[in-house]
Design an enzyme around this catalytic site. Structure first.
Site, PDB file in Angstrom:
ATOM      1  N   HIS A  17       0.530  -1.347  -0.029  1.00  0.00           N
ATOM      2  CA  HIS A  17      -0.185  -0.126  -0.019  1.00  0.00           C
ATOM      3  C   HIS A  17       0.788   1.237   0.055  1.00  0.00           C
ATOM      4  O   HIS A  17       1.953   1.255   0.593  1.00  0.00           O
ATOM      5  CB  HIS A  17      -0.818   0.163   1.033  1.00  0.00           C
ATOM      6  CG  HIS A  17      -0.419  -0.007   2.508  1.00  0.00           C
ATOM      7  ND1 HIS A  17      -0.248   1.380   3.248  1.00  0.00           N
ATOM      8  CD2 HIS A  17       0.171  -0.842   3.429  1.00  0.00           C
ATOM      9  CE1 HIS A  17       0.387   1.032   4.232  1.00  0.00           C
ATOM     10  NE2 HIS A  17       0.428  -0.050   4.522  1.00  0.00           N
TER      11      HIS A  17
ATOM     12  N   GLU B 274      -5.118   0.850   2.578  1.00  0.00           N
ATOM     13  CA  GLU B 274      -4.893  -0.054   3.519  1.00  0.00           C
ATOM     14  C   GLU B 274      -5.027   0.236   4.997  1.00  0.00           C
ATOM     15  O   GLU B 274      -5.535  -0.173   5.918  1.00  0.00           O
ATOM     16  CB  GLU B 274      -3.350  -0.553   3.328  1.00  0.00           C
ATOM     17  CG  GLU B 274      -3.289  -1.851   4.258  1.00  0.00           C
ATOM     18  CD  GLU B 274      -2.722  -1.828   5.677  1.00  0.00           C
ATOM     19  OE1 GLU B 274      -2.834  -2.735   6.617  1.00  0.00           O
ATOM     20  OE2 GLU B 274      -2.403  -0.723   6.163  1.00  0.00           O
TER      21      GLU B 274
ATOM     22  N   ASP C 194      -0.654   4.277   0.781  1.00  0.00           N
ATOM     23  CA  ASP C 194      -1.339   5.345   1.665  1.00  0.00           C
ATOM     24  C   ASP C 194      -0.641   5.258   3.043  1.00  0.00           C
ATOM     25  O   ASP C 194       0.050   4.200   3.678  1.00  0.00           O
ATOM     26  CB  ASP C 194      -2.669   5.179   2.167  1.00  0.00           C
ATOM     27  CG  ASP C 194      -3.048   3.887   2.416  1.00  0.00           C
ATOM     28  OD1 ASP C 194      -2.561   2.605   1.682  1.00  0.00           O
ATOM     29  OD2 ASP C 194      -3.653   3.429   3.636  1.00  0.00           O
TER      30      ASP C 194
ATOM     31  N   ASP D 272       6.163   1.964   6.874  1.00  0.00           N
ATOM     32  CA  ASP D 272       4.884   1.607   6.726  1.00  0.00           C
ATOM     33  C   ASP D 272       4.459   2.169   5.384  1.00  0.00           C
ATOM     34  O   ASP D 272       3.599   3.246   5.475  1.00  0.00           O
ATOM     35  CB  ASP D 272       4.193   1.651   7.863  1.00  0.00           C
ATOM     36  CG  ASP D 272       2.600   1.160   7.806  1.00  0.00           C
ATOM     37  OD1 ASP D 272       2.462   0.384   7.078  1.00  0.00           O
ATOM     38  OD2 ASP D 272       2.015   1.439   8.737  1.00  0.00           O
TER      39      ASP D 272
END
Lengths: 422, 422
Positions: free
Chosen positions: B98, B165, B100, B131
C-alpha cells in the site's frame, strides 16, 4: 400575630405570585443578573431599606483565598444589599439568596418556555423557580407581611441578593468583604422545608492517570491508562468509604454517603486500536461541615500517594492531582445555637409538625457567611432539589407562602418587634 | 545467481535509495496518493509490465460485505496494478503493497520535515518509510534486479500498488474485484524480516454503558455509568483471557496476548459534580487467523449478555454494542504451503540464518487476498512496527536491500526462470 401574618399572606397571594413570576421571567443566568437585581432593589426600597447596588471588583476579589469564579469581570452583574435598621435592642438577621440561575439546557426537554413563570396546578414553572427565586420571594413576602401587619423589628435586617452562587460564591464573598454581618443568617435554598444547620462543602478535582501508548494489536507492549484508572477509581472508593466512616453526626443519619467523592467525568485515549496513554478523571469531593478544605485536599493527596502499594506502576508514574473550578466552603452551626431554637419553634407553630433537622448534601453560600463573616447561617427554604438544575423546574406555591410565614415569625421572634405608631 | 543479484543490488544501491526517497517525499496520506501512484506506474512500465491505473468505484465497492472506508469517493486516489506475463509453465506470484500513509501528526515531535526522505547513518527517514514504502521499494528493486541480471520469469507477476490499507483495505478489495489473483501472494509490511504466514484480523467496536444521573452531593440517588463501566471493562478482560486460552497455534508462542481486546477510548460524563449517565468505550477486538469476523462478533455479543449475572443493573440497562469503523480480515496460510518453503529457503540463503516464523499481531490486506481472492498471502518485509505511525519514522536501508535480494530469489524459485536472449 401568626393569624394576622397568615391572613396578610393570603390576602396578598396574587401579588406574591406575580412577584415570583416577574423574577422567574427575567432569565438571570451568569452575566445576565442585572434586570432581576434592579427588580429586587426596587422591592427593598419599597420596604424602606437603604439599598446598595454595586458591581463587585473582580480584580480585588480575585486575590482572596475564598474567591472562585470562571470570570473576574462583573460589569452588568450587580450585587444588591438592603439594610433595614432596627428600632434598637434586638438581634440582627442576615437574609441571603442568590439570583443567578443555571442555564436552561436543552430546550427540547422543556415542556414550555424555560422562563415562562407559568402557574399550573399550584406549581410555578421556570428555571430558577426552585433554585432559588421561590426562596427569595419568600424572604421578600416575609418582610412585607411583617410591615403589612404594622410591626417594626428591633434588630437590623440585612437582605443580600447576590450573584455567582452557582459558580462558587463570589457574590456573597463580595458582600462579606463589603462588611455586612449579623447575629445569624438564613438562606432559603430548596431544603423542602427541612432545616439544615450544617452544609456540606465541596471541591472539584482532576486526576490525570498515565499509561504508555502502543498499538492495540500488541497492547502488552504498552500500559493502558484506562486499566490504571480502574485502580485509581477503586482506590478513591476506599477513600470515600473511610471518610464517611468518620461521619458520626446524627444529622447525617440515614444518609448512605454523607460526604461523597463523585467522579463525574472520565476521558482517555483517542484511537480504538491504540493503548491509551492518559486518562483524565474529574470529580467533586464532599467536605464535612466541620472540615477544612485544605485538610480534605491533603487527605486526598496523601491517599493517592499510597497507590504504588497497589501497583508499582504508580511509583514511576504517579497520577497528577489538581484542584480546579468551583468549590464551596462547608458550614456548621451548633444545634444549640439560639437561632435554631427560634426557627424550629416557628416551624412547629406554622406547620404543626416537628421540623426535620439535617445536614445538607451540597454546598451553599452559607459556609462563607458562617466561616468568613462570623455570621452563623442556617439553610431553610421551599422547593425540592430533585427539580433544581433540571428541565421543567418548578416550585409548589403553597410551600413558598408557608416558608414566608415561618420566616416572618422568625424575624419577629429573633429580632424582636414594636408596634408601629399609627 | 545469488551472487549476481547481490552485485546488481550493490551496483544500483544509489538509484534504489533515490527511488525510495522519491516515494517518501510524496506525502501520500489518504486522498493524496496520486503522485506516488503515477511514479510507481512509471516504474512498472519501465519493467515492461502492462499497467492498469484506475480510481475505484466507491458506489459499487460500498455494497461489498468486506468494504470499509470512511469515504466512498476515490477521485484522485488511483489504484495501480502492473502485470508481467511469464514465459509460461511457472507459478504466478502477486506482490502487494500500500502507498497510503498515516498523517504525520504533531510536527513538533519530528526532528525534521516528516517527508524529508533524509538518509542519516544508513537510515532513511520519513512518514511511510517503514509503513510501507521501504517494502514497496524492495519489491521494485527485486523485479529490477531479476531483469538486470538477464532473467525472465516463467510464471506471471502481478504487482498491486494499492490505496486505503490504513483505512480498512478498500484498495486491495477493489483490485481483487478487478479479478487479479495468483498462486501465492507476498506483502512486504514491516515484519522486521520475520515471516508471517498468519495475520491477526481486527474489528472496532463501541460499547455504551448506561447509568442514571444525579447530583454529585447525593450520588447515591443516581447510578454512575463510570462505576458500571469498570464492571464492563473487567468483564471484557475475562473474555480476552478466555479467547486467548484457546489460541494454541505455536506461531503465537511467546506472545502474551495473541488476540487482544484493546480498549482505546473511554469517555463519559460532562460535569464533575454530576453522576454520569453514560460512558462510551471504543476498542479493537483482535480476531484469530482462522476465525471468522462474524463468529468473533457473536462471541462478544453473547459475552456482554452475561453481564446481568455480575450486576442486575445490566438486566434493565444492557450496554449497547456496535461495530463501527475499520476492520481487517484475518488471514492464514498453512505452514506446509510450498510458497512458505521457497521463501524460507531464500531467507536462509541470503541471511545465513534460520527464519523466524510468527503470526502477525495486526491485520494487513493479506487476509482479503487469502480469504477473498483465494491467493494464499504471506507477509514478510523490512522495517520494525515500533516506528510505524510514530514521529521520526525511518527504515534501515540495509534491510530494504536484503529483503529485495530475498524476494528476487523467491521470484526466481517460485515462478521459475529462463535466461533472456541476448
Amino acid at each position: 400575630m401568626k393569624t394576622q401574618l397568615h391572613r396578610w399572606l393570603e390576602q396578598h397571594r396574587e401579588a406574591g405570585i406575580e412577584l415570583l413570576q416577574q423574577m422567574v421571567r427575567l432569565p438571570s443566568t451568569q452575566g445576565n443578573e442585572q434586570s432581576v437585581q434592579l427588580l429586587v432593589a426596587e422591592q427593598l426600597r419599597e420596604l424602606g431599606m437603604v439599598v446598595e447596588v454595586w458591581e463587585p471588583d473582580g480584580e480585588a476579589l480575585g486575590t482572596h483565598p475564598y474567591f472562585y469564579s470562571p470570570r473576574t469581570q462583573f460589569a452588568g452583574s450587580p450585587n444588591v444589599v438592603g439594610v433595614c435598621q432596627g428600632t434598637g435592642g434586638g438581634r440582627s438577621l442576615l437574609l441571603n439568596g442568590h439570583v443567578d440561575v443555571v442555564p436552561a439546557g436543552s430546550l427540547a426537554q422543556w415542556e414550555r418556555d424555560p422562563f415562562s413563570g407559568a402557574v399550573v396546578d399550584g406549581k410555578l414553572y421556570g428555571r430558577g423557580a426552585t433554585d432559588m427565586k421561590g426562596g427569595n420571594a419568600a424572604l421578600l413576602l416575609a418582610l412585607q407581611a411583617v410591615q403589612g401587619i404594622g410591626l417594626k423589628l428591633r434588630g437590623d435586617v440585612i437582605f443580600q441578593s447576590v450573584i455567582e452562587e452557582e459558580s462558587g460564591g463570589a457574590g456573597t464573598l463580595a458582600a462579606i468583604l463589603q462588611g455586612y454581618k449579623a447575629d445569624a443568617a438564613l438562606i432559603p435554598e430548596p431544603t423542602n422545608l427541612r432545616i439544615f444547620p450544617k452544609q456540606q462543602g465541596s471541591m472539584w478535582f482532576r486526576i490525570e492517570v498515565k499509561g504508555r501508548s502502543a498499538h492495540g494489536g500488541t497492547r502488552y507492549e504498552g500500559v493502558s491508562a484506562i486499566e490504571k484508572s480502574m485502580i485509581v477509581l477503586s482506590h478513591l472508593q476506599e477513600l470515600e468509604a473511610q471518610r464517611n466512616l468518620r461521619v458520626t453526626d446524627p444529622l447525617y443519619a440515614g444518609n448512605p454517603i454523607p460526604i461523597p467523592i463523585n467522579i463525574g467525568v472520565i476521558e482517555g485515549g483517542s484511537w480504538p486500536s491504540s493503548v491509551p496513554d492518559v486518562v483524565k478523571l474529574e470529580g467533586r469531593m464532599g467536605v464535612a461541615p466541620e472540615e477544612k478544605l485544605d485538610d480534605a485536599k491533603g487527605e486526598m493527596q496523601k491517599w493517592l500517594a499510597l497507590l504504588p502499594g497497589k501497583d508499582p506502576w504508580f511509583a514511576s508514574y504517579p497520577p497528577e492531582l489538581t484542584w480546579f473550578g468551583a468549590r464551596w466552603v462547608p458550614g456548621s452551626v451548633d444545634a444549640s445555637h439560639p437561632f435554631m431554637a427560634v426557627l424550629m419553634a416557628q416551624y412547629r407553630e406554622v406547620s404543626g409538625q416537628e421540623p426535620v433537622i439535617e445536614a445538607s448534601p451540597w454546598g451553599t453560600d452559607g459556609g462563607l457567611l458562617t466561616v468568613l463573616a462570623d455570621t452563623p447561617c442556617i439553610v431553610f427554604g421551599p422547593g425540592v432539589t430533585q427539580v433544581a438544575h433540571y428541565p421543567n423546574e418548578y416550585i409548589v406555591l403553597d410551600d413558598v407562602f408557608q416558608v414566608a410565614e415561618i420566616i416572618a415569625l422568625t424575624l419577629l421572634h429573633w429580632c424582636g418587634w414594636d408596634r408601629m405608631e399609627a
